[in-house]
Every structure is written in C-alpha cells, then in structure tokens.
Design a protein around this motif. Structure first.
Motif, PDB file in Angstrom:
ATOM      1  N   MET B  85       5.077  52.450 116.759  1.00  0.00           N
ATOM      2  CA  MET B  85       4.841  53.117 118.037  1.00  0.00           C
ATOM      3  C   MET B  85       3.566  53.947 117.991  1.00  0.00           C
ATOM      4  O   MET B  85       3.240  54.565 116.977  1.00  0.00           O
ATOM      5  CB  MET B  85       6.023  54.032 118.377  1.00  0.00           C
ATOM      6  CG  MET B  85       5.962  54.587 119.782  1.00  0.00           C
ATOM      7  SD  MET B  85       7.546  55.342 120.214  1.00  0.00           S
ATOM      8  CE  MET B  85       7.432  55.409 121.988  1.00  0.00           C
ATOM      9  N   PHE B  87       1.844  57.069 120.124  1.00  0.00           N
ATOM     10  CA  PHE B  87       2.325  58.086 121.050  1.00  0.00           C
ATOM     11  C   PHE B  87       1.193  58.662 121.899  1.00  0.00           C
ATOM     12  O   PHE B  87       0.022  58.636 121.508  1.00  0.00           O
ATOM     13  CB  PHE B  87       2.959  59.248 120.281  1.00  0.00           C
ATOM     14  CG  PHE B  87       4.165  58.869 119.477  1.00  0.00           C
ATOM     15  CD1 PHE B  87       5.448  59.014 119.998  1.00  0.00           C
ATOM     16  CD2 PHE B  87       4.033  58.379 118.179  1.00  0.00           C
ATOM     17  CE1 PHE B  87       6.562  58.682 119.246  1.00  0.00           C
ATOM     18  CE2 PHE B  87       5.138  58.042 117.428  1.00  0.00           C
ATOM     19  CZ  PHE B  87       6.407  58.190 117.954  1.00  0.00           C
ATOM     20  N   ASN B  91       0.847  62.181 117.175  1.00  0.00           N
ATOM     21  CA  ASN B  91       1.879  62.387 116.153  1.00  0.00           C
ATOM     22  C   ASN B  91       1.476  61.893 114.772  1.00  0.00           C
ATOM     23  O   ASN B  91       2.284  61.335 114.042  1.00  0.00           O
ATOM     24  CB  ASN B  91       3.203  61.732 116.571  1.00  0.00           C
ATOM     25  CG  ASN B  91       3.768  62.372 117.813  1.00  0.00           C
ATOM     26  OD1 ASN B  91       3.261  63.397 118.266  1.00  0.00           O
ATOM     27  ND2 ASN B  91       4.807  61.800 118.389  1.00  0.00           N
ATOM     28  N   LEU B  92       0.218  62.108 114.418  1.00  0.00           N
ATOM     29  CA  LEU B  92      -0.204  61.830 113.045  1.00  0.00           C
ATOM     30  C   LEU B  92       0.356  62.927 112.145  1.00  0.00           C
ATOM     31  O   LEU B  92       0.642  64.031 112.605  1.00  0.00           O
ATOM     32  CB  LEU B  92      -1.732  61.810 112.958  1.00  0.00           C
ATOM     33  CG  LEU B  92      -2.413  60.669 113.701  1.00  0.00           C
ATOM     34  CD1 LEU B  92      -3.924  60.842 113.647  1.00  0.00           C
ATOM     35  CD2 LEU B  92      -2.026  59.321 113.124  1.00  0.00           C
TER      36      LEU B  92
END
Lengths: 261, 243
Positions: B85, B87, B91-92
């Motif tokens: 996914m 985002f 969202n690393l």
C-alpha cells in the motif's frame, strides 16, 4: 574510653567537622557511592528491559477477529500488567523494600541485601518506565503502525524494528531522568540495611554524634553524583542527535522537556 | 475466480452506527489498473483499506485469490505482504534510512538475504529516481521524494497488488506530477493496481477501469472512455463537471 577519644578528636566548628569527618571516613563514603551507583545503574538498565516486556503486555488491543481464548489472554495480560504498574507506583519504595526483603526472609529465602536492593529498584523503575513507554507509543504517529502493517510486518517485528526504536529515542530524557531519581532514591534502601551512601552517612553520623555535618556531606556527594550524571546524559544525547535540545530535570515532578530541532 | 485477484462480496462497513460502505460487490482482475474516484466521504479510501484489512469489515467478504481474508484464522501478515500500500501521508519509517525502508520488508517479512534485499531495493529506488538519496533519513526528504520512496518500498515486496490511497493529495502542486510520472512508470502487467485518486487526467490515461463511488455505493463502473464521456449517470456527471 575509645568513644571519648573519637569525640574529642573532632573540631567543634561546622566546616572543621565536615573536613574531619570526610578525611577520616572517605573510604566508607566511597564504598557507599559504589553501592549507590551499582544499584541505580543496574536497577535502571534492568528496569528498562523489564518495562519493555511489561509494556508489550500492557498495550494489547482486543480486535474483532480475535478468538474468545485470545480475547481472554489479552484481557488477562492487560489486567496483570496494569495491576503491577498501579501497585509499584502506588506504594513507597521504602515499604516495598521492607515487604520484599523481610517477607522473603520470613518465607525462608535469604537473598543477599545488594541483590534485594537492585531487584527493588528494578521493579520500581520498570513500573514507571512502562508508563513512559506507553505514553510514548501512544504519541507515535499511527501512520508508522499502518506502514508496518501494510508490508506485512508481524506485531512483534513492528515493535522491535519500528516502534520501540522511535519511542526509546524520544523517551531517552525520561529514562535518564529515572536514573537520576534512582541515584537519590536508593537512599531508602538503607531501611533494609543496604550499605549505600545514605546508610554510610547514617553510621558515620552515629559515630561522632554530628548528624548535620555528616548529612550535609552526604547531600553534597549526592549533588555531585547527580550533576555529573545529568551532564553526561546531556553530552550523550548531543552526540546521538547533533543539536537537539534536551534537558534533564532532577526531580520527578518537573515535566520532561524535549525539543526536536 | 481464476482471473480475479481480489473479490469483494456484499461488503458493508459502519463506523459508530453510520453506514459508510453499503453492500459492495467488486472483482479486480489480475494485472489490471483500477482507479476509484468520487467525492470526499464517499467511502473510497475505506473500501481500499478493507482490501488489506487496515479496516475490519462489518459484514461481507474480502477474497485475496481464494482466501477470505476477513476470517480470523487467516495469516494476515502473509496476505498483507502480497498487497502493498502507498498512503496519502507516506507512512515511511522515520527511524530508518531510505534504503532500510525498502529492505526491512524483504528481510524481515520475505526472509530474503541482506544482499538480495539491497540489490532489489537499489533496482526499484533507481526506477523511482531516488537512488542518490539511498542513505538519507526519510525525515529530511520532500513530500514528493517520500512518496517515491514509498512506491519503491511497495515494489520491493514483490506484491500481487498495490493499493494507492490518494497518493498525491498531500503534496505541493509541483510535486504531484513527479509522483504521477513515477506511478505511470511502474505500472506493469505483473501487478494489479487499485488507485484512489482525485487526479482525473491520470485516471483517464492509465486505467483499464474506473469506478465511481458516492455515498458508500459503487454508482458507475466501466472503461475510462465510458466513465468520462459516455455515462448518462447524473451523479457522476455532476461530480466530473465539478472537478
């Protein structure tokens, strides 16, 4: 006869008294410092490790897809871990030390006093740091968790590689603060006879009947230990983070300040 | 079900009593590019998040190949490793470098060796134009750069499906194009793409199929030319004229 000799050899004035006490008993104080440092360093480190474990139990979340048995296990682990934290935060360490040491002795377990001291500090630190870690985990961006889930990292690996490293870095000031608090709070272990710094101060005071001088000396030594520790911790953080600003309060009632540059 | 990689049957989802997805049925063909469009609050992101179970469904089934992944005995981590996914908010992993963000999945989930994982990561980081930044902390990157790393991270899992949840919505305008270009560049027959987006030109250009959602329902579903030019559906036309 002997007592009178000791008492007559010490000068009457305050400064002279302190100097005399230190010159004649520095070996005792060094011994006390040694135990104070051993107990607080080991207790804080082991407490940190234990708090990681307890935190894992504490942060279980019940999900819709869990089976009845899993739900039961999760509820149980939340209950046990939060009871642990509540008990150790809700009672004085001095009382815990007394119960733990004399209680075990009554049951026939004689453990060395030093080990008992380290254990008590460990258990206490774990309770406080569990709360620190839990609030740290709550403060982590939920996106980090979703990112980890999205590549299929199982929960254990997510905490090991993503969440805990970030939380521990953010919480370092609070962990350092706990060490500073522990250096001072080992004093209460004198109640079970651990020969840490305060205990040594008490016995020296008793020898000369000069309580003020002896305890002022003890206070000065604590102050030096704490100041050295906070400066070492700040230096350590600078090395880790470049220019990030951290401050280490030396009391638990002062909020921890963390500024990320 | 042979040719379908994802099958959604009678899916409903409610948050605190509010129904946000109503009885959704949907098949996603293997190797296809599907975009989901629709107004904010229409349930498109929630639907996407049900596909990798970041949202639990209230009722209905989500099948990955032949496995109903809403059932409790499913190994969700294993399924998610095949459904990557990307985002909106990237969202690393903030504690890892660009390279480590791409290798942690292959090493810790797929159990590849460090050498293999590094090689794979470098290959995909080159594809998204981030090879020069390989040792940087991700917190020092721009939004567009972060999203390109996130795309590389997804590709490194060698997934069957990649879900894109509004990948350009939180980017500055000048960075939107660089991310869209990278997305065009990575589209291949081997992976199925499901993209929630507000970029209509992009949706028109790259999609095999466009789904229009409104109010928790799939309202229209078809090839891009049908959706953007030939549909008579009033809600769809109103939406397209507005954006």
């Amino acid at each position: 006869m002997f007592t009178q000799m000791i008492l007559s050899s010490i000068p009457d004035d305050f400064i002279g008294g302190i100097t005399h006490i230190f010159e004649n008993n520095y070996e005792l104080y060094l011994e006390g410092i040694k135990y104070t440092l051993i107990i607080s360093l080991l207790g804080t480190s082991l407490g940190l490790l234990l708090s990681l474990l307890i935190t894992i139990f504490r942060i279980q979340e019940i999900e819709k897809r869990d089976s009845l048995f899993t739900r039961f296990l999760k509820r149980l682990s939340i209950f046990v871990s939060s009871s642990y934290v509540e008990f150790f935060r809700g009672t004085p360490m001095m009382v815990q030390a007394a119960i733990f040491y004399y209680g075990l002795a009554t049951l026939g377990f004689r453990i060395p006093i030093l080990i008992a001291g380290i254990l008590i500090v460990t258990l206490n630190t774990a309770a406080y740091l569990t709360e620190v870690l839990r609030s740290g985990i709550n403060g982590i961006d939920k996106g980090q968790i979703e990112g980890a889930k999205s590549i299929g990292l199982p929960k254990s690996k997510m905490y090991r590689y993503i969440i805990f490293p970030q939380v521990l870095k953010n919480m370092f000031p609070a962990i350092g603060n706990e060490l500073v608090v522990n250096i001072k709070d080992t004093a209460v272990l004198s109640v079970i006879g651990v020969s840490e710094l305060f205990y040594m101060g008490k016995s020296v005071a008793g020898t000369y009947y000069r309580y003020t001088e002896s305890f002022v000396l003890v206070a000065l030594i604590y102050l030096i230990l704490v100041l050295m520790t906070t400066r070492l911790l700040t230096l350590f953080v600078r090395l880790l983070n470049g220019n990030d600003k951290y401050s280490f309060p030396s009391s638990q009632s002062v909020p921890v300040e963390v500024n990320h540059g | 079900m042979d040719n379908n990689i994802i099958t959604i049957t009678d899916l409903s989802k409610s948050f605190d009593g509010t129904l946000v997805l109503k009885d959704i049925n949907l098949n996603i063909r293997k190797g296809s590019v599907t975009t989901i469009i629709g107004p904010s609050g229409s349930g498109k992101s929630t639907l996407l998040r049900c596909i990798n179970q970041l949202e639990e469904v209230s009722s209905g089934g989500v099948f990955f190949q032949d496995t109903n992944i809403t059932e409790s005995n499913v190994n969700l981590s294993k399924i998610r490793s095949k459904i990557a996914m990307v985002f909106q908010s990237f969202n690393l992993f903030n504690n890892l470098s660009v390279l480590e963000n791409c290798t942690i999945g292959p090493i810790k989930v797929l159990n590849l060796s460090k050498e293999q994982s590094n090689e794979r990561a470098q290959q995909f980081l080159e594809k998204v134009g981030m090879l020069p930044f390989i040792n940087r902390k991700v917190t020092t990157l721009s939004g567009g750069q972060k999203q390109r790393v996130a795309i590389a991270r997804a590709l490194c899992m060698d997934p069957e499906v990649i879900l894109f949840d509004e990948p350009t919505s939180s980017l500055d305008p000048e960075m939107v194009q660089e991310v869209l270009d990278v997305m065009r560049n990575v589209i291949s027959e081997d992976i199925s793409f499901i993209v929630v987006t507000h970029e209509m030109d992009f949706a028109f250009d790259v999609s095999d199929r466009v789904i229009f959602m409104d109010n928790g329902e799939i309202v229209e579903d078809g090839e891009p030319s049908y959706i953007f030019h030939n549909s008579k559906n009033q809600r769809l036309n109103k939406f397209i004229n507005r954006v």
